[in-house]
Design a protein around this motif. Structure first.
Motif, PDB file in Angstrom:
ATOM      1  N   THR A  16     -12.469  -0.562  -2.195  1.00 27.58           N
ATOM      2  CA  THR A  16     -11.883  -1.978  -2.105  1.00 27.58           C
ATOM      3  C   THR A  16     -12.534  -2.426  -0.805  1.00 27.58           C
ATOM      4  OG1 THR A  16     -10.031  -1.262  -0.733  1.00 27.58           O
ATOM      5  CG2 THR A  16     -10.300  -1.439  -3.308  1.00 27.58           C
ATOM      6  N   GLN A  54      -7.417  -2.877  -0.951  1.00 29.44           N
ATOM      7  CA  GLN A  54      -6.353  -2.885  -1.904  1.00 29.44           C
ATOM      8  C   GLN A  54      -6.145  -1.242  -1.787  1.00 29.44           C
ATOM      9  OE1 GLN A  54      -8.541  -4.224  -5.062  1.00 29.44           O
ATOM     10  NE2 GLN A  54      -7.047  -5.715  -5.480  1.00 29.44           N
ATOM     11  N   GLY A  55      -4.838  -0.776  -2.407  1.00 30.11           N
ATOM     12  CA  GLY A  55      -4.366   0.687  -2.428  1.00 30.11           C
ATOM     13  C   GLY A  55      -3.464   1.181  -1.219  1.00 30.11           C
ATOM     14  N   ARG A  97      -4.453  -1.664   3.465  1.00 30.86           N
ATOM     15  CA  ARG A  97      -4.034  -3.009   3.134  1.00 30.86           C
ATOM     16  C   ARG A  97      -3.752  -3.670   4.520  1.00 30.86           C
ATOM     17  NH1 ARG A  97       0.697  -2.497   1.106  1.00 30.86           N
ATOM     18  NH2 ARG A  97       0.665  -0.317   0.289  1.00 30.86           N
ATOM     19  N   THR A 126      -1.377  -3.472  -9.374  1.00 25.87           N
ATOM     20  CA  THR A 126      -1.006  -3.856  -7.889  1.00 25.87           C
ATOM     21  C   THR A 126      -0.033  -5.022  -7.859  1.00 25.87           C
ATOM     22  OG1 THR A 126      -3.134  -4.936  -7.573  1.00 25.87           O
ATOM     23  CG2 THR A 126      -2.822  -2.788  -6.876  1.00 25.87           C
ATOM     24  N   GLN A 145      -8.917   3.583 -11.168  1.00 22.17           N
ATOM     25  CA  GLN A 145      -7.546   3.276 -10.317  1.00 22.17           C
ATOM     26  C   GLN A 145      -7.839   3.812  -9.016  1.00 22.17           C
ATOM     27  OE1 GLN A 145      -5.063   1.452 -11.948  1.00 22.17           O
ATOM     28  NE2 GLN A 145      -6.851   1.610 -13.606  1.00 22.17           N
ATOM     29  N   THR A 204      -2.762   3.036  -5.479  1.00 18.37           N
ATOM     30  CA  THR A 204      -2.344   1.741  -6.270  1.00 18.37           C
ATOM     31  C   THR A 204      -1.348   2.485  -7.354  1.00 18.37           C
ATOM     32  OG1 THR A 204      -4.121   2.251  -8.045  1.00 18.37           O
ATOM     33  CG2 THR A 204      -4.397   0.845  -6.286  1.00 18.37           C
ATOM     34  N   ARG A 205      -0.426   1.530  -7.741  1.00 20.61           N
ATOM     35  CA  ARG A 205       0.438   2.036  -8.836  1.00 20.61           C
ATOM     36  C   ARG A 205      -0.291   2.790 -10.194  1.00 20.61           C
ATOM     37  NH1 ARG A 205       2.808  -2.741  -7.572  1.00 20.61           N
ATOM     38  NH2 ARG A 205       4.750  -2.763  -6.518  1.00 20.61           N
TER      39      ARG A 205
END
Length: 453
Positions: free
Chosen positions: A13, A34-35, A40, A333, A358, A362-363
């Motif tokens: 990301t 992200q993540g 972040r 996310t 994924q 992340t979820r």
């Protein structure tokens, strides 16, 4: 020329590559991290130069990890043009305001339920910020050569990853650098194969699947099996899907499965993402980039019932299966799909189906790893539903497909920079390129600068 790596190092990301030449400064991609939280947090840190000092931005494509920092860049003073393909511009007009809206919504939700460590929780940027940055989009067709800044020439070539996605080539008359962005697959369900490139003096190549090869299994067959066994249990298939690209592929595949009689024609399919619905219309508008016939395009668009309002979305959580819900985001996310996971993950009759990579932290990564609970809105939600990952529906080329694309270069780059991959994947890609192609490779670190001599 110099390049500085402002993102996509040791992660998939935050893609941002800064090119300096003389007095000119161009940013290739402008993505969000992200993540993992430590990644972040970089979104909140200032860039190593004033945004006002950047002459232009060039986007490889519209996904948020490549475009999602734009609203912040503009709010912080960037005044230049954002160059991209016409389809990427159309998709950014959907994706970026939605990203701002989601951040506002999540901050408001956190404040209302008091689960944020910050008081009050603030969005990184707002929908208004995103809408303002759209005025700086400047579409450029594939194949056109132009100067984004004095002394630098640029061109865009189809990369096959998603609608509007492109390879970006820059040169100053004596040195050239090619950015792969995300490389598509040669046999994608919707898009044409990535264009073959002649090469460049320097190459920045992605490595999302640098340590693996997609299986030979038929993803259409697997998708049909997952839907049928979940339906037989009376369950719900929840598919977190990127609103642009993956959602349209899934709609096309489900239409094929219905037409072939593999799954019942009467099975309810819901597309719970107004943005994905809008993106599907963009696919119809730019159908020349697709492998599909006009009839197949229309059938794809008509496959699902569109869920428009938040109230309709909440009502879905009270329904029982069998049914299929496709909802953004692809790594779970944020967005409406998070509420669906909260509602349907605790029931063993249901299935959570992930149709792509994924990123760590992340979820989605938590769920596909086999976790017994997942953190949603400040609470641990039990996961009793079946969890399935279909990597073969990915829009990313695997290690073998990337190598096949690289082999066709007419000459080897002086240096190949391996980016946009988790550390293991990026290093595996480095080793394959070095061993099979005998090219010089380097895995840049965050904020590293390299002279392109």
């Amino acid at each position: 020329m110099k390049i500085q790596f402002l993102g996509a190092t040791d992660t998939v990301t935050g893609s941002k590559y800064l090119i300096r030449y003389g007095e000119s400064t161009v940013l290739v991609d402008c993505g969000l991290f992200q993540g993992y939280k430590q990644l972040r947090l970089r979104n909140w840190s200032p860039l190593p130069l004033a945004p006002a000092a950047i002459d232009a931005v060039i986007l490889t494509h519209a996904h948020i990890d490549h475009s999602g920092y734009l609203p912040l860049l503009v709010r912080q003073g960037f005044k230049g043009k954002v160059f991209c393909t016409p389809a990427t511009a159309d998709l950014c007009r959907l994706l970026l305001p939605d990203a701002g809206h989601l951040q506002e919504e999540e901050a408001e939700y956190a404040n209302r339920h008091s689960f944020s460590k910050h008081a009050p929780a603030q969005p990184l940027y707002t929908r208004g910020d995103a809408e303002r940055c759209l005025k700086q989009l400047h579409p450029v067709p594939y194949g056109k050569h132009w100067q984004p800044a004095p002394g630098l020439n640029a061109s865009l070539t189809p990369s096959g990853h998603m609608l509007g996605a492109s390879f970006v080539q820059l040169d100053n008359g004596s040195r050239s650098i090619l950015f792969s962005g995300d490389i598509g697959r040669p046999n994608d369900y919707l898009l044409h194969a990535p264009s073959q490139m002649d090469g460049a003096d320097y190459l920045v190549v992605e490595s999302t699947y640098g340590d693996r090869q997609h299986t030979d299994t038929d993803p259409l067959l697997e998708l049909g099996q997952v839907i049928n066994r979940t339906s037989a249990r009376g369950g719900v298939v929840v598919i977190p899907a990127f609103a642009v690209g993956r959602a349209q592929t899934l709609l096309h595949c489900i239409r094929l499965l219905k037409d072939q009689g593999v799954i019942p024609q009467s099975l309810p399919i819901y597309l719970n993402s107004p943005m994905a619905a809008g993106a599907t219309q963009s696919y119809l508008k730019h159908r020349a980039e697709l492998r599909l016939s006009p009839g197949q395009c229309e059938a794809m668009a008509d496959t699902a019932r569109i869920v428009q309002s938040p109230e309709e979305s909440r009502q879905l959580n009270k329904r029982h299966g069998p049914m299929v819900i496709i909802s953004a985001s692809g790594m779970a996310t944020g967005g409406r799909v998070v509420h669906h996971l909260k509602a349907f993950a605790p029931d063993k009759r249901n299935t959570l189906l992930f149709a792509g990579f994924q990123a760590g932290g992340t979820r989605g990564a938590t769920l596909v790893s086999g976790a017994s609970t997942v953190r949603i809105h400040g609470e641990d939600v039990p996961v009793r539903a079946e969890v399935v990952q279909l990597d073969d529906l990915s829009a990313h080329a695997d290690a073998v497909e990337i190598l096949d694309w690289l082999r066709r270069f007419k000459s080897a780059p002086k240096q190949t920079f391996i980016t946009h991959g988790e550390p293991a994947a990026a290093d595996a890609m480095r080793q394959r390129i070095e061993r099979e192609l005998h090219w010089a490779c380097h895995m840049p670190f965050y904020l590293e600068t390299f002279d392109l001599v």
